[in-house]
Design an enzyme around this catalytic site. Structure first.
Site, PDB file in Angstrom:
ATOM      1  N   LEU A 166      64.206  60.790 -33.102  1.00 59.73           N
ATOM      2  CA  LEU A 166      64.211  61.922 -33.440  1.00 59.73           C
ATOM      3  C   LEU A 166      62.630  62.445 -34.026  1.00 59.73           C
ATOM      4  O   LEU A 166      62.744  62.471 -35.149  1.00 59.73           O
ATOM      5  CB  LEU A 166      64.934  61.600 -34.513  1.00 59.73           C
ATOM      6  CG  LEU A 166      66.057  63.291 -35.495  1.00 59.73           C
ATOM      7  CD1 LEU A 166      66.921  63.234 -34.451  1.00 59.73           C
ATOM      8  CD2 LEU A 166      66.092  63.166 -36.695  1.00 59.73           C
ATOM      9  N   ILE A 193      65.671  62.235 -21.770  1.00 64.02           N
ATOM     10  CA  ILE A 193      64.290  63.268 -21.141  1.00 64.02           C
ATOM     11  C   ILE A 193      63.019  62.760 -22.063  1.00 64.02           C
ATOM     12  O   ILE A 193      61.916  63.419 -21.754  1.00 64.02           O
ATOM     13  CB  ILE A 193      65.099  63.937 -22.553  1.00 64.02           C
ATOM     14  CG1 ILE A 193      64.257  65.584 -22.260  1.00 64.02           C
ATOM     15  CG2 ILE A 193      64.617  63.747 -23.815  1.00 64.02           C
ATOM     16  CD1 ILE A 193      65.260  66.534 -21.167  1.00 64.02           C
ATOM     17  N   ARG A 234      60.385  59.125 -20.244  1.00 68.83           N
ATOM     18  CA  ARG A 234      60.285  58.489 -19.921  1.00 68.83           C
ATOM     19  C   ARG A 234      61.394  57.564 -19.116  1.00 68.83           C
ATOM     20  O   ARG A 234      61.561  56.748 -19.936  1.00 68.83           O
ATOM     21  CB  ARG A 234      58.105  58.320 -20.367  1.00 68.83           C
ATOM     22  CG  ARG A 234      57.206  59.315 -21.032  1.00 68.83           C
ATOM     23  CD  ARG A 234      57.206  59.731 -19.797  1.00 68.83           C
ATOM     24  NE  ARG A 234      55.861  60.877 -19.828  1.00 68.83           N
ATOM     25  CZ  ARG A 234      56.029  62.124 -20.369  1.00 68.83           C
ATOM     26  NH1 ARG A 234      57.341  62.896 -20.568  1.00 68.83           N
ATOM     27  NH2 ARG A 234      54.653  63.029 -20.576  1.00 68.83           N
ATOM     28  N   ASP A 253      66.496  63.172 -16.504  1.00 71.74           N
ATOM     29  CA  ASP A 253      65.020  64.361 -16.429  1.00 71.74           C
ATOM     30  C   ASP A 253      64.220  62.721 -15.786  1.00 71.74           C
ATOM     31  O   ASP A 253      63.135  63.323 -15.297  1.00 71.74           O
ATOM     32  CB  ASP A 253      64.992  64.501 -17.265  1.00 71.74           C
ATOM     33  CG  ASP A 253      63.909  65.882 -16.908  1.00 71.74           C
ATOM     34  OD1 ASP A 253      64.312  66.413 -15.685  1.00 71.74           O
ATOM     35  OD2 ASP A 253      62.855  66.135 -18.047  1.00 71.74           O
ATOM     36  N   ILE A 286      61.748  66.851 -30.867  1.00 68.68           N
ATOM     37  CA  ILE A 286      62.080  67.811 -29.665  1.00 68.68           C
ATOM     38  C   ILE A 286      64.134  66.573 -29.636  1.00 68.68           C
ATOM     39  O   ILE A 286      64.610  67.430 -29.710  1.00 68.68           O
ATOM     40  CB  ILE A 286      62.346  66.371 -28.320  1.00 68.68           C
ATOM     41  CG1 ILE A 286      60.359  67.633 -27.845  1.00 68.68           C
ATOM     42  CG2 ILE A 286      63.313  66.734 -26.743  1.00 68.68           C
ATOM     43  CD1 ILE A 286      60.131  66.793 -26.636  1.00 68.68           C
ATOM     44  N   HIS A 325      62.399  65.746 -13.174  1.00 67.57           N
ATOM     45  CA  HIS A 325      61.342  66.070 -14.280  1.00 67.57           C
ATOM     46  C   HIS A 325      61.111  67.671 -14.791  1.00 67.57           C
ATOM     47  O   HIS A 325      60.345  67.787 -14.580  1.00 67.57           O
ATOM     48  CB  HIS A 325      60.348  64.946 -13.825  1.00 67.57           C
ATOM     49  CG  HIS A 325      59.433  64.912 -15.624  1.00 67.57           C
ATOM     50  ND1 HIS A 325      59.030  63.618 -15.814  1.00 67.57           N
ATOM     51  CD2 HIS A 325      59.159  65.667 -16.315  1.00 67.57           C
ATOM     52  CE1 HIS A 325      58.409  63.445 -16.829  1.00 67.57           C
ATOM     53  NE2 HIS A 325      58.642  64.856 -17.489  1.00 67.57           N
ATOM     54  N   GLU A 357      57.985  57.948 -10.340  1.00 68.20           N
ATOM     55  CA  GLU A 357      57.762  59.573 -10.126  1.00 68.20           C
ATOM     56  C   GLU A 357      57.063  59.819  -8.929  1.00 68.20           C
ATOM     57  O   GLU A 357      55.979  59.722  -9.365  1.00 68.20           O
ATOM     58  CB  GLU A 357      58.268  60.479 -11.177  1.00 68.20           C
ATOM     59  CG  GLU A 357      59.142  60.277 -12.582  1.00 68.20           C
ATOM     60  CD  GLU A 357      59.283  61.503 -13.538  1.00 68.20           C
ATOM     61  OE1 GLU A 357      58.488  62.413 -13.339  1.00 68.20           O
ATOM     62  OE2 GLU A 357      59.820  60.715 -14.560  1.00 68.20           O
TER      63      GLU A 357
HETATM   64  P1  NAP Z   1      57.351  63.129 -31.592  1.00 64.90           P
HETATM   65  O1  NAP Z   1      57.526  64.318 -32.312  1.00 64.90           O
HETATM   66  O2  NAP Z   1      55.934  62.668 -31.920  1.00 64.90           O
HETATM   67  O3  NAP Z   1      59.019  62.038 -31.905  1.00 64.90           O
HETATM   68  C1  NAP Z   1      58.445  61.403 -30.949  1.00 64.90           C
HETATM   69  C2  NAP Z   1      59.635  60.378 -32.008  1.00 64.90           C
HETATM   70  O4  NAP Z   1      59.892  59.091 -31.435  1.00 64.90           O
HETATM   71  C3  NAP Z   1      59.217  60.057 -33.580  1.00 64.90           C
HETATM   72  O5  NAP Z   1      60.271  60.845 -34.493  1.00 64.90           O
HETATM   73  C4  NAP Z   1      58.686  59.037 -33.448  1.00 64.90           C
HETATM   74  O6  NAP Z   1      59.554  58.504 -35.332  1.00 64.90           O
HETATM   75  C5  NAP Z   1      59.931  58.486 -32.819  1.00 64.90           C
HETATM   76  N1  NAP Z   1      59.291  56.927 -31.567  1.00 64.90           N
HETATM   77  C6  NAP Z   1      58.112  56.768 -31.670  1.00 64.90           C
HETATM   78  N2  NAP Z   1      57.488  55.249 -31.472  1.00 64.90           N
HETATM   79  C7  NAP Z   1      58.731  55.058 -31.410  1.00 64.90           C
HETATM   80  C8  NAP Z   1      59.624  53.772 -31.316  1.00 64.90           C
HETATM   81  N3  NAP Z   1      58.450  52.350 -30.543  1.00 64.90           N
HETATM   82  N4  NAP Z   1      60.786  53.010 -32.042  1.00 64.90           N
HETATM   83  C9  NAP Z   1      61.398  54.173 -32.028  1.00 64.90           C
HETATM   84  N5  NAP Z   1      61.460  55.369 -32.240  1.00 64.90           N
HETATM   85  C10 NAP Z   1      60.305  55.452 -31.837  1.00 64.90           C
HETATM   86  O7  NAP Z   1      57.482  63.651 -30.061  1.00 64.90           O
HETATM   87  P2  NAP Z   1      58.085  64.931 -29.286  1.00 64.90           P
HETATM   88  O8  NAP Z   1      57.433  66.426 -29.090  1.00 64.90           O
HETATM   89  O9  NAP Z   1      58.707  65.267 -29.659  1.00 64.90           O
HETATM   90  O10 NAP Z   1      58.507  64.347 -27.535  1.00 64.90           O
HETATM   91  C11 NAP Z   1      58.615  63.620 -27.238  1.00 64.90           C
HETATM   92  C12 NAP Z   1      58.262  62.475 -25.325  1.00 64.90           C
HETATM   93  O11 NAP Z   1      58.903  63.175 -24.879  1.00 64.90           O
HETATM   94  C13 NAP Z   1      57.965  62.529 -25.658  1.00 64.90           C
HETATM   95  O12 NAP Z   1      56.309  61.872 -26.128  1.00 64.90           O
HETATM   96  C14 NAP Z   1      56.733  62.850 -23.844  1.00 64.90           C
HETATM   97  O13 NAP Z   1      57.255  61.728 -23.101  1.00 64.90           O
HETATM   98  C15 NAP Z   1      58.834  63.383 -23.961  1.00 64.90           C
HETATM   99  N6  NAP Z   1      58.806  64.890 -23.492  1.00 64.90           N
HETATM  100  C16 NAP Z   1      59.446  64.475 -22.037  1.00 64.90           C
HETATM  101  C17 NAP Z   1      59.729  66.285 -20.895  1.00 64.90           C
HETATM  102  C18 NAP Z   1      60.061  66.038 -20.216  1.00 64.90           C
HETATM  103  O14 NAP Z   1      60.008  67.493 -19.717  1.00 64.90           O
HETATM  104  N7  NAP Z   1      61.404  65.098 -19.592  1.00 64.90           N
HETATM  105  C19 NAP Z   1      58.991  67.239 -21.651  1.00 64.90           C
HETATM  106  C20 NAP Z   1      58.278  66.699 -23.175  1.00 64.90           C
HETATM  107  C21 NAP Z   1      58.065  65.762 -23.800  1.00 64.90           C
HETATM  108  P3  NAP Z   1      58.196  56.860 -35.455  1.00 64.90           P
HETATM  109  O15 NAP Z   1      57.159  57.466 -35.839  1.00 64.90           O
HETATM  110  O16 NAP Z   1      59.243  56.858 -37.046  1.00 64.90           O
HETATM  111  O17 NAP Z   1      58.951  55.994 -34.802  1.00 64.90           O
END
Ligand code: NAP
Length: 312
Positions: A152, A229, A231, A255, A155, A278, A260
């Site tokens: 959470l 959504i 990886r 996605d 995104i 994706h 990929e």
């Molecule tokens: P973010 O703001 O850093 O959010 C990531 C969340 O994941 C944080 O709340 C973090 O909380 C949690 N997290 C990290 N490591 C974890 C673990 N080991 N276990 C459980 N929770 C964990 O990142 P975001 O901007 O939302 O982006 C998230 C991801 O979406 C990106 O890294 C990217 O890979 C993916 N993405 C995909 C697309 C697509 O086209 N499909 C586009 C953009 C992004 P804690 O640190 O407290 O654990």
């Protein structure tokens, strides 16, 4: 003299044009012999512009002794060896925030499409079956169901807000609890057990590798859905394929995948999966904003200023 940079993957034309105005760009993806290309430019190149999956490993960085900064197009930096970069004090930047709402839209569309089987019902119509076999079979409502968000963050939270507007209940799991009203689950299995839809939005990388495994899918159960959504690496893909084939979970909306864009062909014949190539952030507006931020970070660095969005 313009600073020299290497562009590892093909960028949007307008992003590439912006880079060309400011830098001398060498395109790694156009080189037939990568090693020879790197040897040729090694002593001049001070920056890398990377694109999602075409990241930067330690071997690539080792070839570039003058490397100061890696500016990534995308928020996920799992394809960049951050430890190797930190060891050499190479700055790494990404493109957070500007893609959050767009990716959350895609995630919500996947939840809707997966539970309501929208692509499958369209295929039914296009195959002429509506007229011959009658109404399409009933599907699953979103309202009243629980969406369990794994990750959470920016995104994940934007998805949660959308899901609430659709009448869904929320739960989440992160490594650390947030000061929010939504119930926190201490681990992924308990999140899956207490959710109807497990929405995967945590970053890729070694810490989350196969975090959604058979035990998590068992906890989700035969009425449960997975939507990813984040990886492909976060899900044990062979296990997910098996559970979908055997009806041990109800469906999946994906996605992102392993390997990929050459994904496992086993996906193509599964009727209970909705599959996207994706496209989470793939709109003109969002990709333009991501490109502008990628360029801005490089520009700031070479102007001797702090970058806007460093990966910490
Ligand atoms: P973010 O703001 O850093 O959010 C990531 C969340 O994941 C944080 O709340 C973090 O909380 C949690 N997290 C990290 N490591 C974890 C673990 N080991 N276990 C459980 N929770 C964990 O990142 P975001 O901007 O939302 O982006 C998230 C991801 O979406 C990106 O890294 C990217 O890979 C993916 N993405 C995909 C697309 C697509 O086209 N499909 C586009 C953009 C992004 P804690 O640190 O407290 O654990």
């Amino acid at each position: 003299m313009k600073p020299e940079i290497i562009v590892t993957g093909r960028l949007l034309p307008r992003t590439q044009e912006a880079l060309d105005r400011i830098f001398t760009c060498h395109k790694l993806y156009e080189a037939a012999d990568h090693l020879a290309f790197l040897r040729q430019h090694a002593q001049q190149v001070r920056a890398l512009a990377t694109f999602g999956a075409s990241g930067a490993d330690a071997a690539l960085m080792d070839q570039l002794p003058k490397l100061e900064i890696i500016s990534n197009f995308g928020v996920g930096v799992d394809a960049i060896d951050l430890a190797a970069a930190a060891k050499r004090r190479i700055i790494v930047t990404n493109t957070p925030e500007v893609l959050t709402e767009c990716v959350a839209d895609t995630a919500m569309a996947l939840v809707l499409a997966t539970l309501r089987r929208l692509p499958q019902s369209e295929n039914y119509l296009r195959a002429g079956q509506w007229g011959t076999r009658g109404a399409y079979p009933l599907t699953t409502s979103l309202g009243g169901k629980t969406l369990g968000v794994l990750g959470l963050g920016r995104i994940g939270e934007a998805i949660a807000k959308r899901a609430e507007a659709f009448g869904m209940k929320l739960r989440y799991h992160n490594r650390s609890r947030k000061n929010l009203a939504w119930p926190y689950e201490p681990d992924v299995v308990s999140l899956a057990k207490n959710s109807d839809v497990l929405l995967v939005a945590a970053p890729g990388g070694p810490q989350t590798q196969r975090i959604v495994n058979a035990a998590v899918l068992d906890a989700l159960g035969p009425q449960g859905f997975v939507v990813n959504i984040a990886r492909g690496s976060l899900i044990d893909e062979p296990a997910l394929l098996r559970y979908l084939r055997e009806g041990r979970i109800a469906g999946a909306g994906l996605d992102v995948f392993d390997n990929e864009p050459k994904i496992d062909p086993a996906w193509f014949s599964l009727d209970n999966a909705v599959l996207l190539p994706h496209v989470g952030s793939a709109t003109e507006e969002t990709r333009t904003a991501m490109g502008a931020l990628q360029v801005e970070n490089l520009q700031l660095h070479f102007a001797g200023k702090p970058v806007k969005t460093p990966v910490t």
